[in-house]
Design a protein around this motif. Structure first.
Motif, short mmCIF file in Angstrom:
data_model
loop_
_atom_site.label_atom_id
_atom_site.label_comp_id
_atom_site.label_asym_id
_atom_site.label_seq_id
_atom_site.Cartn_x
_atom_site.Cartn_y
_atom_site.Cartn_z
N TRP A 59 83.75 61.39 -23.28
CA TRP A 59 83.20 60.73 -24.34
C TRP A 59 82.07 60.79 -25.07
N MET A 60 80.93 60.99 -24.66
CA MET A 60 79.70 60.92 -25.25
C MET A 60 79.68 61.93 -26.57
N GLN A 61 79.95 63.15 -26.54
CA GLN A 61 80.60 63.87 -27.06
C GLN A 61 81.21 64.04 -28.73
N GLU A 62 81.85 62.83 -28.51
CA GLU A 62 82.67 63.01 -29.75
C GLU A 62 82.28 62.43 -30.90
N GLN A 63 82.59 62.03 -31.93
CA GLN A 63 81.88 61.95 -33.04
C GLN A 63 82.74 61.09 -33.01
N CYS A 64 81.86 59.63 -33.68
CA CYS A 64 81.84 58.08 -34.74
C CYS A 64 81.80 58.13 -35.10
N GLU A 65 83.44 57.64 -35.50
CA GLU A 65 83.42 57.33 -37.11
C GLU A 65 82.60 56.58 -37.66
N ILE A 66 82.41 55.04 -36.58
CA ILE A 66 82.20 54.33 -37.90
C ILE A 66 80.26 54.49 -37.70
N HIS A 67 79.12 54.63 -37.48
CA HIS A 67 78.13 55.31 -36.76
C HIS A 67 77.98 57.09 -37.61
N ASN A 68 79.08 57.48 -37.74
CA ASN A 68 78.72 59.00 -38.32
C ASN A 68 77.44 60.15 -37.76
N CYS A 69 78.09 60.16 -35.85
CA CYS A 69 77.16 60.40 -34.99
C CYS A 69 77.96 60.43 -33.65
N ASN A 70 77.18 61.50 -33.04
CA ASN A 70 77.99 61.52 -31.56
C ASN A 70 77.55 59.72 -30.89
N LYS A 71 78.80 59.49 -30.15
CA LYS A 71 78.82 58.50 -29.28
C LYS A 71 77.79 57.85 -28.50
N GLY A 72 77.03 59.34 -27.54
CA GLY A 72 76.17 59.56 -26.65
C GLY A 72 74.47 59.04 -27.05
N THR A 73 74.41 59.24 -28.34
CA THR A 73 73.03 59.03 -28.48
C THR A 73 73.30 57.77 -28.85
#
Length: 357
Positions: free
Chosen positions: A24-38
């Motif tokens: 899940w942390m390696q997936e791309q976040c559509e809201i923040h436009n970054c990896n979810k783990g960052t």
């Protein structure tokens, strides 16, 4: 290299594990436009892995959790270890709370329900009540009408109804409960606002990353792109490292595994911590000044700086070198090549301050 975590939910029918959180942390976040783990992504993970109560602090709670899991290990009862976890989906409130401290949802088996006992039989009369004759029934109705007439015409003969009094008390109690609930919500919101105000920083990272000139002034790095590339290179190395707490508690998770957690509680994002370290090196600011800028304590600012210095030393420390004496003599300025300054090893470039003439 870091050891792969084997933490997973101890409930038999549950497949949640640390491996799923890493995916899940390696997936791309559509809201923040970054990896979810960052650290720039504020999205919450799908679940949390909650450790069992420790044998030293809460032995009774640990036995209760073990009994609720209801697992077998051969002919013996299963016992949890330091890696055993239960995911948050098995708790009513998503985590252990004073009102619901134990996992009770989707445990993989049907809890044993106590059988309800049959209610006792009603009391029976041997003979039915005598039937009223027509004349006696008319007399009863006339007496009832007379009482109603007296009650409606004379208030001093009115008998208060107990059900009405109970309804009034219930209404008053409900109003008191609503009033107290409003006060509780008001205090909760005030408490949350106070916590957010304490953690709110007074220095914005966008000031540093506004342009190359600002970036060089605050951090010493000439370009914003170089700052971002260096941060990406260091981000994975410091993600799971705890802050320096002195020589007894090292920040290396391989040397201090019992302090390593799957979710670190950081008051600042990693990029803010990186900027704080570079500002300390570039501008020579005091820790008290940095603490006021970033909205943290002075001790915490010192711990962040010490942690990042160790990471920078192990990562890019090889770029700092001391040239040999022959190389120094070859590259000395003409004014230093005389016999008087032949043994010069280093030249420190000092700052010139112009005064009034």
């Amino acid at each position: 290299m870091f050891k792969v975590s084997r933490r997973s939910c101890s409930v038999i029918s549950c497949s949640n594990s640390w491996y799923k959180i890493e995916k899940w942390m390696q997936e791309q976040c559509e809201i923040h436009n970054c990896n979810k783990g960052t650290r720039s992504c504020d999205c919450s993970p799908p679940f949390l892995l909650i450790p069992f109560p420790t044998e030293r602090k809460d032995p009774a709670g640990r036995k209760k959790w073990t009994a609720i899991v209801n697992r077998k290990q051969g002919n013996n009862n299963w016992q949890p270890n330091s890696e055993s976890r239960i995911c948050s989906k098995h708790f009513v409130d998503g985590e252990p709370t004073p009102s619901n401290p134990f996992p009770t949802i989707d445990l993989g088996y049907t809890p044993i329900q106590l059988s309800k006992f049959r209610p006792p039989p009603r009391e029976r009369h041997d003979s039915p009540p005598p039937k009223k004759t027509k004349r006696k029934l008319e007399n009863d109705l006339s007496v009832q009408d007379m009482n109603q007439h007296i009650t409606s015409d004379h208030d001093y003969m009115y008998i208060q109804d107990t059900d009405c009094n109970n309804n009034r008390e219930v209404t008053l109690l409900r109003e008191q409960v609503k009033k107290l609930q409003k006060e509780v919500n008001m205090y909760k919101s005030a408490y949350i606002r106070s916590i957010n105000s304490k953690r709110k920083t007074t220095f914005d990272i966008n000031v540093i990353l506004q342009n190359d000139k600002k970036c060089k002034f605050y951090t010493g790095i000439p370009k914003v792109d170089t700052f971002n590339d260096l941060f990406v290179e260091l981000e994975q190395k410091v993600r799971q490292i705890r802050h320096w707490k002195g020589p007894k508690r090292t920040c290396n998770p391989l040397k201090n595994r019992k302090y390593t957690q799957s979710k670190t509680n950081r008051k600042l994002s990693l990029k803010f911590e990186f900027a704080l370290t570079l500002m300390k090196l570039r501008l020579g600011l005091l820790f008290e000044d940095l603490a006021d800028r970033f909205g943290i304590s002075t001790n915490h600012a010192s711990n962040i700086f010490t942690t990042w210095i160790k990471v920078l030393s192990s990562t890019i420390g090889a770029l700092v070198f001391n040239p040999s004496k022959e190389a120094v003599k070859t590259n000395l300025p003409p004014s230093f090549k005389g016999t008087k300054y032949i043994d010069v090893r280093h030249i420190i470039d000092c700052t010139s301050i112009f005064g009034e003439t």
